[in-house]
Design a protein around this motif. Structure first.
Motif, PDB file in Angstrom:
ATOM      1  N   GLN A  29     -23.978  -0.572  43.949  1.00 41.19           N
ATOM      2  CA  GLN A  29     -22.901  -0.039  44.790  1.00 41.19           C
ATOM      3  C   GLN A  29     -21.907   0.814  43.994  1.00 41.19           C
ATOM      4  O   GLN A  29     -21.198   1.633  44.564  1.00 41.19           O
ATOM      5  N   GLN A  30     -21.892   0.637  42.678  1.00 42.14           N
ATOM      6  CA  GLN A  30     -21.020   1.455  41.839  1.00 42.14           C
ATOM      7  C   GLN A  30     -21.624   2.839  41.589  1.00 42.14           C
ATOM      8  O   GLN A  30     -20.953   3.729  41.084  1.00 42.14           O
ATOM      9  N   LEU A  31     -22.901   3.010  41.954  1.00 46.15           N
ATOM     10  CA  LEU A  31     -23.529   4.320  41.825  1.00 46.15           C
ATOM     11  C   LEU A  31     -22.915   5.346  42.777  1.00 46.15           C
ATOM     12  O   LEU A  31     -23.151   6.538  42.653  1.00 46.15           O
ATOM     13  N   LEU A  32     -22.110   4.872  43.706  1.00 48.10           N
ATOM     14  CA  LEU A  32     -21.427   5.766  44.655  1.00 48.10           C
ATOM     15  C   LEU A  32     -20.045   6.183  44.152  1.00 48.10           C
ATOM     16  O   LEU A  32     -19.413   7.067  44.734  1.00 48.10           O
ATOM     17  N   LYS A  33     -19.565   5.561  43.090  1.00 47.74           N
ATOM     18  CA  LYS A  33     -18.221   5.850  42.573  1.00 47.74           C
ATOM     19  C   LYS A  33     -18.209   7.153  41.793  1.00 47.74           C
ATOM     20  O   LYS A  33     -19.201   7.534  41.192  1.00 47.74           O
ATOM     21  N   ARG A  34     -17.058   7.766  41.778  1.00 46.44           N
ATOM     22  CA  ARG A  34     -16.864   8.991  41.013  1.00 46.44           C
ATOM     23  C   ARG A  34     -15.864   8.698  39.898  1.00 46.44           C
ATOM     24  O   ARG A  34     -14.783   8.182  40.161  1.00 46.44           O
ATOM     25  N   ALA A  35     -16.250   9.014  38.695  1.00 45.33           N
ATOM     26  CA  ALA A  35     -15.402   8.751  37.534  1.00 45.33           C
ATOM     27  C   ALA A  35     -14.209   9.696  37.504  1.00 45.33           C
ATOM     28  O   ALA A  35     -14.261  10.808  38.037  1.00 45.33           O
ATOM     29  N   THR A  95     -24.655  12.089  49.895  1.00 41.35           N
ATOM     30  CA  THR A  95     -24.442  10.931  49.026  1.00 41.35           C
ATOM     31  C   THR A  95     -24.048   9.707  49.835  1.00 41.35           C
ATOM     32  O   THR A  95     -24.493   8.599  49.559  1.00 41.35           O
ATOM     33  N   GLU A  96     -23.219   9.911  50.852  1.00 39.89           N
ATOM     34  CA  GLU A  96     -22.763   8.789  51.673  1.00 39.89           C
ATOM     35  C   GLU A  96     -23.882   8.179  52.509  1.00 39.89           C
ATOM     36  O   GLU A  96     -23.810   7.015  52.886  1.00 39.89           O
ATOM     37  N   VAL A  97     -24.926   8.940  52.801  1.00 43.94           N
ATOM     38  CA  VAL A  97     -26.048   8.470  53.615  1.00 43.94           C
ATOM     39  C   VAL A  97     -27.105   7.761  52.766  1.00 43.94           C
ATOM     40  O   VAL A  97     -27.729   6.799  53.199  1.00 43.94           O
ATOM     41  N   LEU A  98     -27.319   8.257  51.560  1.00 43.23           N
ATOM     42  CA  LEU A  98     -28.376   7.735  50.700  1.00 43.23           C
ATOM     43  C   LEU A  98     -28.086   6.302  50.241  1.00 43.23           C
ATOM     44  O   LEU A  98     -26.961   5.996  49.854  1.00 43.23           O
TER      45      LEU A  98
END
Length: 189
Positions: A29-35, A95-98
Motif C-alpha cells: 500500500q506504500q507503493l502508492l505514496k509519493r516521496a 495509478t489510483e486504479v491499479l
C-alpha cells in the motif's frame, strides 16, 4: 559466457533486485505514496517499466506472442487503454486504479517471461528490425501523443530492444525505485 546467457543473467539480477530491494521492502500500500510531498508513486514506475518491457519484447520482438499483461488485467484493475503508462510522467488517474501488489507481480512476470523465452529459444535475429509501429498501434497508442516513442523505436534493431527496453530501461527505473524507497523511509541500510 555467450551473449544470450549474459542477457538472461542481467534480467535475473534485475528481477532479484526489484523483488528484494523494492517489492519486499516497500509495503504494497506504500507503493502508492509519493516521496517528498510530490514526485511519482513507485507503483507507477513499476507499471511503466513493465509496460515498456512487455510491449517491446512481446509486442515488437516476439511477433504473435501474447503480452504478459493480458493474463493480469483483472488483478491489475485495468482492461483497456494499455498504452497508458508508456509516458515517463505519471498518469495519476491510472495509478489510483491499479492494484499496487498486482503491479509488482506483473513486473516480475514480465521479466520471468522474457527470461524463459530467451532460455528456450535463444536470441532473436539481433540485426532484424521489428515492426514497432504495428506493435504500438495494436494497443491503441495515440500517434499524436506518443510521436516521440514511435520515432524512438522506429528502425531500431532487435538488439536495441533487448539492450535498452528489456535491460537498460529496467535498471534505470530500478535506480529510481531505490531512490524513492529510501526517501519514503524504507531503506534497509
Amino acid at each position: 559466457m555467450d551473449l544470450c546467457s549474459w542477457i538472461i543473467n542481467d534480467l535475473k539480477a534485475l528481477r532479484a533486485r526489484l523483488e528484494g530491494g523494492v517489492l519486499k521492502t516497500i509495503p504494497s500500500q506504500q507503493l502508492l505514496k509519493r516521496a517528498d510531498g510530490g514526485g511519482i508513486a513507485p507503483s507507477y514506475v513499476l507499471w511503466h517499466l513493465a509496460r515498456h518491457h512487455d510491449l517491446a519484447v512481446n509486442g515488437a520482438l516476439r511477433v504473435g506472442a501474447s503480452a504478459v499483461v493480458e493474463d493480469w488485467t483483472d488483478r491489475l484493475g485495468v482492461t483497456d487503454n494499455l498504452w497508458r503508462g508508456l509516458a515517463e510522467s505519471e498518469d495519476c488517474e491510472l495509478t489510483e486504479v491499479l492494484d499496487p501488489e498486482a503491479v509488482g507481480g506483473y513486473a516480475l512476470a514480465v521479466l520471468d517471461t522474457t527470461t524463459d523465452w530467451l532460455s528456450s529459444h535463444g536470441l532473436p535475429e539481433m540485426n532484424s528490425h521489428p515492426d514497432t509501429a504495428s506493435a504500438l498501434q495494436a494497443i491503441g497508442t495515440p500517434e499524436d501523443r506518443f510521436d516521440w516513442l514511435y520515432a524512438m523505436w522506429d528502425g531500431k534493431p532487435a538488439a536495441w530492444f533487448l539492450q535498452w527496453s528489456a535491460v537498460g530501461h529496467g535498471y534505470n527505473h530500478l535506480g529510481e525505485l531505490v531512490s524513492i524507497r529510501n526517501r519514503l523511509g524504507f531503506s534497509p541500510f
